[in-house]
Design an enzyme around this catalytic site. Sequence first.
Site, short mmCIF file in Angstrom:
data_model
loop_
_atom_site.label_atom_id
_atom_site.label_comp_id
_atom_site.label_asym_id
_atom_site.label_seq_id
_atom_site.Cartn_x
_atom_site.Cartn_y
_atom_site.Cartn_z
N HIS A 147 66.59 35.92 21.40
CA HIS A 147 66.37 36.94 20.38
C HIS A 147 64.99 36.80 19.74
CE1 HIS A 147 68.11 40.12 17.95
NE2 HIS A 147 67.63 39.56 16.86
N SER A 163 67.46 46.78 18.14
CA SER A 163 68.91 46.75 18.40
C SER A 163 69.64 45.92 17.35
CB SER A 163 69.17 46.14 19.77
OG SER A 163 68.74 44.79 19.80
N HIS A 164 70.91 46.28 17.12
CA HIS A 164 71.82 45.43 16.36
C HIS A 164 73.18 45.52 17.04
CE1 HIS A 164 72.24 43.34 12.25
NE2 HIS A 164 71.26 42.77 12.92
N ASN A 165 73.16 45.22 18.35
CA ASN A 165 74.33 45.44 19.19
C ASN A 165 75.47 44.46 18.92
OD1 ASN A 165 72.67 47.35 20.39
ND2 ASN A 165 72.04 45.98 22.03
N ASP A 189 60.99 46.37 8.70
CA ASP A 189 59.90 46.22 9.66
C ASP A 189 58.81 47.25 9.42
OD1 ASP A 189 60.78 44.03 11.08
OD2 ASP A 189 61.85 45.18 12.59
N GLN A 243 75.45 39.65 9.08
CA GLN A 243 74.85 39.71 7.76
C GLN A 243 75.50 40.80 6.91
OE1 GLN A 243 73.55 40.44 10.69
NE2 GLN A 243 71.69 39.31 11.11
N GLU A 284 70.59 34.45 7.42
CA GLU A 284 70.01 35.77 7.67
C GLU A 284 70.41 36.75 6.57
OE1 GLU A 284 70.60 37.07 11.71
OE2 GLU A 284 69.66 35.28 12.53
N SER A 285 70.54 36.22 5.36
CA SER A 285 70.78 37.10 4.21
C SER A 285 69.71 38.19 4.21
CB SER A 285 70.71 36.31 2.90
OG SER A 285 71.78 35.41 2.81
N GLY A 288 58.48 47.38 20.08
CA GLY A 288 59.72 47.35 20.85
C GLY A 288 60.56 46.12 20.59
N ASN A 289 61.61 46.01 21.38
CA ASN A 289 62.63 44.99 21.15
C ASN A 289 63.38 44.80 22.47
OD1 ASN A 289 65.90 45.14 20.17
ND2 ASN A 289 64.68 43.49 19.35
#
Length: 728
Positions: A42, A87-89, A110, A237, A309-310, A528-529
């Site tokens: 990641h 993404s947040h898959n 971001d 989170q 990851e607060s 991108g990601n």
Amino acid sequence: MDKETIKAHKISDEEYAQILEILGREPNLLELGVISAMWSEHCSYKSSKKYLNGFPTKAPWVIQGPGENAGVIDIGQGMAAVFKVESHNHPSFIEPFAGAATGVGGILRDVFTMGARVVAGLNSLKFGDIHDEKCGKHQKYLVKGVVNGISHYGNCMGVPTIGGECAFDECFNGNILVNAFALGVCKSEDIFYAKAEGVGNPVIYVGSKTGRDGLGGAVMASDSFNEESKSLRPTVQIGDPFSEKLLMEACLELFKTDYIVGIQDMGAAGLTSSSFEMAGRSGSGMKLYLDKTPMRESGMTPYELMLSESQERMLICAKKGYEDKVIEIFKKWDLDAVVMGEVTNTGKMELFWHDELVGLIPIEPLSEKAPILSRPTSEPKYLSEIKNYKFELKSSIQELFIQMLQNENINNKAFIYDQFDSSVQTNTIKADGKLGASVIRIKENGASVAMAIECNSRLNYVNPKIGAALAVASAGRKVACTGAKPLAISDCLNYGNPQNPEVMWQFAQGCEGIKEACKELNTPVVSGNVSLYNETEGVSIYPSPTIVSVGVLEDANKTLKASFEKENLSVYLLGESLGEFGGSMVMKIQDKKVSGSLKELDYKAELALWDLLYKANQNSLLECANSVGIGGIAMTLAKMFAISSVGANLTSDFDDEKMIFDESASRAIIGLSKENEEAFLNLAKEFGVKAYKLGVSTSQKHFKLDSIELSKAELDKLYFESFKEQIQ
């Protein structure tokens, strides 16, 4: 360090040997946790980086390409657009509301971290089979949770969600995809970067307090799912959009000053990634005093503080002497702000806990020079089995037309987009439900920015290279159909398990397709990601590269619609129909198969179409335009007339009636008045684009295409009401 602890951190034997070499000793638990996060797929892109390096990233209008929080392009008169898709898959599958909400929060940070006010959001959502006896009910729960999460966060932030796409396929039964895009606007000269330089400059933590939510999130997103994944809920989170709204306004106020050197949001791996990335980009070192971290829970350890990851947190490198002024701004917005470190020139991250050194790690091997893997690749065996399949019509064309229009992959998704506020900020010209690209007005320069998000996973399954190229072309074509010039893309590459050589082959091919298309179509990649490990119980998703194309139209008043607003407009098909049925929706619906092959994309034809649309619109020749996509001209026309107030009398003149479902690229449907026909046809000839007259819009509330006939009421019912029934 015992083997169980190393294994729990997803560190391989080879990687542990590298750690010993880098540190010259055994790591402690804190150091192992930090390295594990920074070397996770990641954060490090270790499996994908070698394939991303060849992406075209430069053009005269590109201000900032990949490598920063978001990409930046020039949109005229000193204004810039800042954008990225991410993404947040994995979190959204585990906890749909919180996962999707924080996905939106992360992408918004971001963008505004770069100095831009966020003015638009899009999303691309992929779910499993909602009709499946075993998992259909759960998929509906996921749809509702994800949509609720996106709408909650975006609406509370006052950011309009103006478009998106939503698809359903059994390949997503075990892994849904939630890709979120945000675009912001600022002056070209007012862009801020994620850097930490200047020895002695203070490092300031701002935003919400740190809790234990999201611990190990980056590592979790770098692994596949199995039955135990349900226990991963604590790693998702928890987002608070009202805190983020305060954070955004505080940052935008800060950006009007000259107090800071750089700023970075705390996303995946939290304080770890933000500190290492800022120092790594600048070739600096850093000291962090972890006991100074604002904490939401008691008894937190350095390990937890570095890896939490607060949400709604930022790290700032300020100019020495301006600490109090920076802190004053954030305190005014009722946010935490504290000096917790300083920039050094050691090239190392020094972590302190109550003045005791508890971690000492070189920065470069974890950031700019993190390990890159060269994983084995092999062409998937299934490709040879599916490539020769030919589609033939087996049912009546009218029956098939009705089946397709009410299918959840084609019908109207008002159930979803009605939950999004698309008009807040009063800049929206064209939003979800209006077909094609979404468009916002830029009040500062009178222009409009068009954006379209695109990913056809079936095409990528049939041919990963051509499928990815088609996504770039299709997103750009949707932008071109608004009258705008496509300028750049952001990509989110969703693939299966990289440890599977067949998945790595799909990924490598997808990257080649994107490289080729971006180069030929002159739309560089600016951000991108990558999301890998989208696999459950050994079953990977179809390759799913999501592409967002962004373009500019100099005069917002010239934005083209996709609906026919008048009767007696001439309806034309632009471009050649080549009989492309590989991976098509008609094959999926009739034959329950994803098979066949794809033809190479004709980039000259694609560019000629874009140029023709731009010139014809500049000359005020067009009334409406829409890209031909899933379901061919049949579904494109059906949707255009469903959202229109008029009827249609159309004839395709194809020799084979199934050709109305052909999904050939480089095509569009346009509407124009009869007095502009001659001028347009001359222009089309000049650009070398074939134009085929299909018929006219009519005052009768009736839709006719070849042998297909429906009343306008029937057409509207199929298109607008089917999804509401399917999702209940």
